[in-house]
Scaffold this motif. Structure first.
Motif, PDB file in Angstrom:
ATOM      1  N   VAL A 112       0.858  -1.186   0.000  1.00 40.22           N
ATOM      2  CA  VAL A 112       0.000   0.000   0.000  1.00 40.22           C
ATOM      3  C   VAL A 112       0.900   1.244   0.000  1.00 40.22           C
ATOM      4  O   VAL A 112       1.862   1.318   0.777  1.00 40.22           O
ATOM      5  CB  VAL A 112      -0.932  -0.006   1.221  1.00 40.22           C
ATOM      6  CG1 VAL A 112      -1.805   1.251   1.234  1.00 40.22           C
ATOM      7  CG2 VAL A 112      -1.805  -1.257   1.210  1.00 40.22           C
ATOM      8  N   PRO A 113       0.633   2.238  -0.850  1.00 41.30           N
ATOM      9  CA  PRO A 113       1.553   3.368  -1.023  1.00 41.30           C
ATOM     10  C   PRO A 113       1.874   4.158   0.244  1.00 41.30           C
ATOM     11  O   PRO A 113       2.998   4.626   0.414  1.00 41.30           O
ATOM     12  CB  PRO A 113       0.825   4.254  -2.052  1.00 41.30           C
ATOM     13  CG  PRO A 113      -0.054   3.318  -2.808  1.00 41.30           C
ATOM     14  CD  PRO A 113      -0.479   2.273  -1.819  1.00 41.30           C
ATOM     15  N   VAL A 114       0.880   4.310   1.123  1.00 38.89           N
ATOM     16  CA  VAL A 114       1.094   5.096   2.342  1.00 38.89           C
ATOM     17  C   VAL A 114       0.503   4.342   3.530  1.00 38.89           C
ATOM     18  O   VAL A 114      -0.661   3.913   3.489  1.00 38.89           O
ATOM     19  CB  VAL A 114       0.434   6.493   2.245  1.00 38.89           C
ATOM     20  CG1 VAL A 114       0.657   7.276   3.535  1.00 38.89           C
ATOM     21  CG2 VAL A 114       0.981   7.274   1.052  1.00 38.89           C
ATOM     22  N   LEU A 115       1.281   4.189   4.586  1.00 40.18           N
ATOM     23  CA  LEU A 115       0.795   3.626   5.842  1.00 40.18           C
ATOM     24  C   LEU A 115       0.845   4.728   6.895  1.00 40.18           C
ATOM     25  O   LEU A 115       1.902   5.323   7.130  1.00 40.18           O
ATOM     26  CB  LEU A 115       1.655   2.429   6.278  1.00 40.18           C
ATOM     27  CG  LEU A 115       1.729   1.250   5.300  1.00 40.18           C
ATOM     28  CD1 LEU A 115       2.618   0.151   5.874  1.00 40.18           C
ATOM     29  CD2 LEU A 115       0.338   0.710   4.980  1.00 40.18           C
ATOM     30  N   VAL A 116      -0.295   4.996   7.504  1.00 39.90           N
ATOM     31  CA  VAL A 116      -0.390   6.057   8.510  1.00 39.90           C
ATOM     32  C   VAL A 116      -0.643   5.413   9.871  1.00 39.90           C
ATOM     33  O   VAL A 116      -1.610   4.667  10.035  1.00 39.90           O
ATOM     34  CB  VAL A 116      -1.516   7.051   8.164  1.00 39.90           C
ATOM     35  CG1 VAL A 116      -1.644   8.097   9.275  1.00 39.90           C
ATOM     36  CG2 VAL A 116      -1.243   7.728   6.821  1.00 39.90           C
ATOM     37  N   LEU A 117       0.217   5.702  10.823  1.00 41.93           N
ATOM     38  CA  LEU A 117       0.049   5.226  12.188  1.00 41.93           C
ATOM     39  C   LEU A 117      -0.397   6.394  13.057  1.00 41.93           C
ATOM     40  O   LEU A 117       0.316   7.399  13.176  1.00 41.93           O
ATOM     41  CB  LEU A 117       1.358   4.658  12.730  1.00 41.93           C
ATOM     42  CG  LEU A 117       1.767   3.283  12.204  1.00 41.93           C
ATOM     43  CD1 LEU A 117       3.251   3.063  12.405  1.00 41.93           C
ATOM     44  CD2 LEU A 117       0.966   2.204  12.901  1.00 41.93           C
ATOM     45  N   ALA A 118      -1.592   6.282  13.642  1.00 33.89           N
ATOM     46  CA  ALA A 118      -2.075   7.285  14.590  1.00 33.89           C
ATOM     47  C   ALA A 118      -1.634   6.856  15.984  1.00 33.89           C
ATOM     48  O   ALA A 118      -1.937   5.745  16.433  1.00 33.89           O
ATOM     49  CB  ALA A 118      -3.595   7.398  14.517  1.00 33.89           C
ATOM     50  N   CYS A 119      -0.912   7.727  16.654  1.00 29.94           N
ATOM     51  CA  CYS A 119      -0.311   7.402  17.950  1.00 29.94           C
ATOM     52  C   CYS A 119      -0.691   8.473  18.974  1.00 29.94           C
ATOM     53  O   CYS A 119      -1.180   9.546  18.616  1.00 29.94           O
ATOM     54  CB  CYS A 119       1.212   7.336  17.843  1.00 29.94           C
ATOM     55  SG  CYS A 119       1.835   6.289  16.505  1.00 29.94           S
ATOM     56  N   ILE A 120      -0.414   8.165  20.248  1.00 32.78           N
ATOM     57  CA  ILE A 120      -0.720   9.138  21.296  1.00 32.78           C
ATOM     58  C   ILE A 120       0.293   9.027  22.430  1.00 32.78           C
ATOM     59  O   ILE A 120       0.755   7.924  22.756  1.00 32.78           O
ATOM     60  CB  ILE A 120      -2.155   8.955  21.829  1.00 32.78           C
ATOM     61  CG1 ILE A 120      -2.563  10.143  22.703  1.00 32.78           C
ATOM     62  CG2 ILE A 120      -2.309   7.622  22.569  1.00 32.78           C
ATOM     63  CD1 ILE A 120      -4.052  10.257  22.923  1.00 32.78           C
ATOM     64  N   ALA A 121       0.642  10.159  22.991  1.00 33.51           N
ATOM     65  CA  ALA A 121       1.555  10.176  24.130  1.00 33.51           C
ATOM     66  C   ALA A 121       0.868   9.512  25.318  1.00 33.51           C
ATOM     67  O   ALA A 121      -0.252   9.871  25.682  1.00 33.51           O
ATOM     68  CB  ALA A 121       1.948  11.616  24.468  1.00 33.51           C
TER      69      ALA A 121
END
Length: 212
Positions: A112-121
């Protein structure tokens, strides 16, 4: 440029896209930035805005994340088969289609061209008590990202199976121990033009007024 979708259309046709992700067409980083910028308008507890977004476009890194995802998916596939035997025939047919597309994504995640990881402190060790305040400050933003992507002709899928290898992925990407990953959002242009509301149980089977 955004698609001519009403708010109701956008909310009811933003689906997890798996088989229809275009693995060949590059995704401009500027589009991803626009989606994340809109996601930053989502609510967060005490307005802390502790979210972080890791956007992975490097081919080798995407391949390695895909390998971790596939390993975790292999374990999930076994549990899924056991659950499917307990479903009604109607629900089983729907879940069979979902399973087929999930199998496909597990094989293609690293492409997949872009992998986005949503993270949090957060903390290196999550609290044993209710974690709703923590994840409630991240997941609305991740959903806003998916809505913004849909409006721009991009497809995405809500996935968390890679979290079985969260520490390994964090080491791969240099994510510090006090930042926890919440969801992986593979992102690409989608093929085809038709998205429709998904089948859901009738409202009154899940709605409780005043009391359960």
């Amino acid at each position: 440029m955004t698609l001519p979708l009403s708010p109701d259309d956008l909310l009811s046709t933003t689906r997890s896209v798996r088989k229809r992700l275009d693995l060949e067409r590059p995704v401009p980083l500027q589009l991803v930035r626009e989606c994340i910028e809109l996601a930053l308008q989502a609510p967060s507890g005490s307005n802390a805005q502790g979210w972080h977004w890791v956007v992975v476009t490097d081919a080798d890194l995407r391949r390695q994340i895909g390998d971790y995802y596939r390993r975790s998916f292999d374990l999930y596939r076994e549990a899924r088969a056991a659950r499917a035997r307990k479903l009604s025939p109607e629900r089983e047919a729907v879940q069979a289609r979902v399973a087929s597309s999930s199998d496909y994504l597990a094989e293609k995640m690293g492409e997949v061209p872009v992998l986005v990881l949503a993270c949090i402190a957060a903390s290196a060790e999550l609290p044993a008590e209710n974690q709703a305040p923590l994840w409630g400050s991240l997941l609305p933003a991740a959903w806003s990202y998916q809505l913004a992507a849909r409006a721009r002709g991009l497809g995405s899928a809500w996935t968390t199976l890679h979290l079985g290898y969260e520490k390994e992925v964090a080491g791969l990407l240099g994510i510090p121990p006090n930042v926890r990953q919440g969801v992986l959002l593979p992102t690409a242009y989608f093929t085809g033009e038709t998205f429709k509301p998904a089948p859901r149980d009738p409202l009154d089977t899940v709605l409780h007024l005043d009391r359960w």
